[in-house]
Scaffold this motif. Structure first.
Motif, PDB file in Angstrom:
ATOM      1  N   GLN A  44     -22.621  23.279   0.179  1.00  0.00           N
ATOM      2  CA  GLN A  44     -22.333  23.705   1.709  1.00  0.00           C
ATOM      3  C   GLN A  44     -23.867  23.435   2.548  1.00  0.00           C
ATOM      4  O   GLN A  44     -23.591  23.066   3.769  1.00  0.00           O
ATOM      5  N   ARG A  52     -20.610  14.300   4.993  1.00  0.00           N
ATOM      6  CA  ARG A  52     -19.000  14.392   5.086  1.00  0.00           C
ATOM      7  C   ARG A  52     -18.428  13.491   4.043  1.00  0.00           C
ATOM      8  O   ARG A  52     -17.053  13.633   4.158  1.00  0.00           O
ATOM      9  N   GLN A  73     -16.219  17.332   0.273  1.00  0.00           N
ATOM     10  CA  GLN A  73     -16.641  17.561   1.641  1.00  0.00           C
ATOM     11  C   GLN A  73     -15.581  17.096   2.774  1.00  0.00           C
ATOM     12  O   GLN A  73     -15.578  17.447   3.761  1.00  0.00           O
ATOM     13  N   GLU A  74     -14.344  16.862   2.255  1.00  0.00           N
ATOM     14  CA  GLU A  74     -13.236  16.373   2.979  1.00  0.00           C
ATOM     15  C   GLU A  74     -12.021  17.191   3.015  1.00  0.00           C
ATOM     16  O   GLU A  74     -11.198  17.051   3.823  1.00  0.00           O
ATOM     17  N   THR A  75     -11.983  18.290   2.288  1.00  0.00           N
ATOM     18  CA  THR A  75     -10.857  19.298   1.897  1.00  0.00           C
ATOM     19  C   THR A  75     -11.262  20.830   2.204  1.00  0.00           C
ATOM     20  O   THR A  75     -12.335  21.029   1.780  1.00  0.00           O
ATOM     21  N   GLN A  76     -10.106  21.356   2.801  1.00  0.00           N
ATOM     22  CA  GLN A  76     -10.415  22.815   3.203  1.00  0.00           C
ATOM     23  C   GLN A  76     -11.837  23.068   3.808  1.00  0.00           C
ATOM     24  O   GLN A  76     -12.418  23.888   3.417  1.00  0.00           O
ATOM     25  N   GLY A  77     -12.155  22.294   4.682  1.00  0.00           N
ATOM     26  CA  GLY A  77     -13.225  22.631   5.488  1.00  0.00           C
ATOM     27  C   GLY A  77     -14.943  21.934   4.755  1.00  0.00           C
ATOM     28  O   GLY A  77     -15.894  22.328   5.076  1.00  0.00           O
ATOM     29  N   TRP A  80     -17.420  22.226  -1.223  1.00  0.00           N
ATOM     30  CA  TRP A  80     -17.025  22.662  -2.386  1.00  0.00           C
ATOM     31  C   TRP A  80     -17.735  21.853  -3.322  1.00  0.00           C
ATOM     32  O   TRP A  80     -17.952  20.688  -3.642  1.00  0.00           O
ATOM     33  N   THR A 151      -6.363  28.897  -2.938  1.00  0.00           N
ATOM     34  CA  THR A 151      -7.624  29.459  -2.701  1.00  0.00           C
ATOM     35  C   THR A 151      -7.745  30.792  -2.799  1.00  0.00           C
ATOM     36  O   THR A 151      -6.693  31.539  -2.819  1.00  0.00           O
ATOM     37  N   ARG A 264     -16.810  27.352  -3.696  1.00  0.00           N
ATOM     38  CA  ARG A 264     -17.302  26.981  -2.276  1.00  0.00           C
ATOM     39  C   ARG A 264     -18.821  27.577  -2.248  1.00  0.00           C
ATOM     40  O   ARG A 264     -19.268  28.512  -2.050  1.00  0.00           O
TER      41      ARG A 264
END
Length: 265
Positions: A44, A52, A73-77, A80, A151, A264
């Motif tokens: 994070q 990214r 870094q590209e899935t669900q914001g 992770w 999630t 996350r």
């Protein structure tokens, strides 16, 4: 005479400033997380710094010792960290026979192309970027389609029982969340699941993972004879395959290409 900057030139200047502050190095030199010296606290923190691209990075959770982690870094914001990954291949089953004493340990290489487990990432860590620790399970089928299965967020984690405290489903499959996340956890030498007739791990190929009574996905074993399925896994129950609109091998508990869990952090 004073001249005014045009809106276009101001936009370019702002964009340039963002790029410069997002990376500590010039073009061609290492960026954040690419060397131990440039490690940040978490995936994070990398995302907040402008990273990214998903991949392997150096992190310093305690601020001193650098570890490697796969950051999605590209899935669900983004932001992770990979907790575990089971991939289709020979001897997948053998990898997941993790004993209770090794539950918070690490084995394998953090990658989406190999089997990997890092139990230390279950230790409750909440960064300043979220109000609660979140988890995400991702499944890739035999045809290469990848979906976020669910999630969830938790209020903590018990390292003795390996159970999540106050888990809550956020999105996705309720059945998968209930059977493979929110209930219990078992290993070949520890029975912590909710199956009243025995230990799910010893019943299904000595696979260590979170169980309910018992599973809708297994990181290794099949639920049909022979349970070891040539020691190749992972497997996913047909009802979940239908729910998630994934490809199947035609059996009730189909092999899939990959099952991954992220936190996350």
């Amino acid at each position: 005479m004073t001249t005014k900057s045009s809106p276009a030139s101001l936009s370019c200047a702002v964009a340039l400033l963002v790029v410069l502050t997002a990376s500590p190095a010039a073009a061609g030199e290492p960026g954040y997380g690419e060397t131990p010296d440039l490690a940040m606290q978490s995936c994070q923190h990398l995302f907040a710094a402008g990273v990214r691209r998903s991949g392997l990075y150096y992190l310093k959770p305690d601020g001193t010792q650098a570890i490697t982690a796969y950051c999605e870094q590209e899935t669900q914001g983004g932001g992770w960290a990979l907790v575990y990954n089971s991939v289709l291949g020979i001897n997948t089953l053998d990898f997941w026979g993790i004993l209770y004493g090794d539950r918070l340990g690490r084995r394998g290489r953090p990658s989406l192309d190999s089997n990997f487990y890092d139990g230390s990432l279950y230790v409750y860590r909440k960064t300043e970027f979220v109000s609660a620790v979140q988890y995400m399970d991702v499944i890739e089928d035999l045809a290469g389609k990848t979906v976020v299965a669910f999630t969830a967020q938790v209020g903590g984690f018990n390292t003795t029982t390996m159970r999540f405290l106050s888990p809550q489903l956020l999105t996705g499959s309720e059945s998968l969340y209930a059977h493979n996340f929110a209930a219990g956890w078992s290993a070949p030498d520890y029975d912590g699941d909710t199956y009243v007739s025995g230990n799910c791990a010893t019943r299904y190929g000595l696979v260590t993972q979170h169980y309910g009574s018992c599973w809708v996905y297994s990181l290794g074993a099949d639920a049909e004879s022979p349970l070891d399925d040539g020691r190749v896994g992972p497997h996913l129950y047909k009802t979940i395959i239908t729910e998630l609109q994934l490809a199947t091998d035609g059996t009730n508990h189909s092999r899939v290409r990959r099952i991954s869990r992220f936190v996350r952090w």
